[in-house]
Design a protein around this motif. Sequence first.
Motif, PDB file in Angstrom:
ATOM      1  N   SER A   2      39.701  35.242  53.268  1.00 14.56           N
ATOM      2  CA  SER A   2      39.081  35.199  52.174  1.00 14.56           C
ATOM      3  C   SER A   2      38.124  33.358  52.021  1.00 14.56           C
ATOM      4  O   SER A   2      38.497  32.414  52.796  1.00 14.56           O
ATOM      5  CB  SER A   2      40.400  35.050  50.565  1.00 14.56           C
ATOM      6  OG  SER A   2      39.213  35.163  49.675  1.00 14.56           O
ATOM      7  N   THR A  16      35.563  35.836  43.163  1.00 16.62           N
ATOM      8  CA  THR A  16      35.606  36.865  43.449  1.00 16.62           C
ATOM      9  C   THR A  16      37.261  37.139  44.640  1.00 16.62           C
ATOM     10  O   THR A  16      36.554  36.566  45.992  1.00 16.62           O
ATOM     11  CB  THR A  16      34.843  38.030  44.327  1.00 16.62           C
ATOM     12  OG1 THR A  16      34.421  38.225  42.801  1.00 16.62           O
ATOM     13  CG2 THR A  16      35.847  39.054  43.725  1.00 16.62           C
ATOM     14  N   GLU A  18      39.427  39.421  47.128  1.00 17.09           N
ATOM     15  CA  GLU A  18      40.165  40.596  47.123  1.00 17.09           C
ATOM     16  C   GLU A  18      41.427  40.782  48.146  1.00 17.09           C
ATOM     17  O   GLU A  18      41.723  40.255  49.145  1.00 17.09           O
ATOM     18  CB  GLU A  18      39.307  41.245  48.191  1.00 17.09           C
ATOM     19  CG  GLU A  18      37.571  40.996  48.737  1.00 17.09           C
ATOM     20  CD  GLU A  18      37.352  42.474  47.273  1.00 17.09           C
ATOM     21  OE1 GLU A  18      37.750  42.915  46.551  1.00 17.09           O
ATOM     22  OE2 GLU A  18      35.797  42.142  46.660  1.00 17.09           O
ATOM     23  N   THR A  23      40.733  43.994  43.060  1.00 22.73           N
ATOM     24  CA  THR A  23      39.785  42.606  43.019  1.00 22.73           C
ATOM     25  C   THR A  23      39.738  41.978  41.593  1.00 22.73           C
ATOM     26  O   THR A  23      40.369  41.731  40.818  1.00 22.73           O
ATOM     27  CB  THR A  23      38.463  43.058  42.663  1.00 22.73           C
ATOM     28  OG1 THR A  23      38.568  44.051  44.174  1.00 22.73           O
ATOM     29  CG2 THR A  23      37.799  42.496  43.422  1.00 22.73           C
ATOM     30  N   LYS A  43      41.976  48.604  42.892  1.00 23.87           N
ATOM     31  CA  LYS A  43      40.827  49.112  44.033  1.00 23.87           C
ATOM     32  C   LYS A  43      41.316  51.147  43.961  1.00 23.87           C
ATOM     33  O   LYS A  43      40.298  51.662  44.417  1.00 23.87           O
ATOM     34  CB  LYS A  43      40.851  48.502  45.518  1.00 23.87           C
ATOM     35  CG  LYS A  43      40.768  47.380  45.198  1.00 23.87           C
ATOM     36  CD  LYS A  43      40.708  46.898  46.794  1.00 23.87           C
ATOM     37  CE  LYS A  43      40.013  45.090  46.597  1.00 23.87           C
ATOM     38  NZ  LYS A  43      39.809  44.810  48.176  1.00 23.87           N
TER      39      LYS A  43
END
Length: 224
Positions: A2, A16, A18, A23, A43
């Motif tokens: 990430s 952001t 994930e 999220t 999600k």
Amino acid sequence: MSSYSGEVTPGGAPDTRELDSLTITKVAVDEKMSNNCYLITCKHTGEAVLIDAADSAETLLPLIGTTPLTHVITTHQHWDHHRALADVVEATGAATVAGTPDAEAITTQTGVPIALDVAQGDTIPVGSCTLEVIALAGHTPGSIALLYTDPDGHPHLFTGDSLFPGGVGNTFGDQAAFEQLYDEVTTKIFDRLPDDTWFYPGHGNDSTLGVQRPHLGEWRERGW
């Protein structure tokens, strides 16, 4: 890997993160106060909650877009954390959430009734996921943190103004309030959660409990 850093500035782009099921989008608002707001989206269902409609509805509403926003959670009663609450709720129809001891003050300041006042151990749905309420009195009587226990990773904790990198929240020279907040942060967060717990404060950058844990004694000694 990430690319999320958690470093955001008012007027700048959101950041952001994930996760497998959620999220997390972090954005900063207000040049002076630099409050963090967090849009957390499931999600699986597409539903979301917003933690602290702090300011700048013109920033928050486009961030939310057409996402079904089910709840706006206000971490505590201080004015800088709910200035956009009325506008966000009016635009989205989201239910309002706050810690029970702070709920009346938030309504008085914003004109927005609190639909769900919460206490230690209560839960708030984020689609098919869940946030657990951790009550942390001291910064204000009804301050809350929100814990997401990720079944596929480490815990994620949204701490409002109760815990920052470098110390607990401001108790404005009230030693009894500091001791209460320090004890609650220690027993309800550090004694319970692992070092890889990532926490997201109401202002500034994120950190992990493991980075902060060695300094707990220093915080106690200095008294703030």
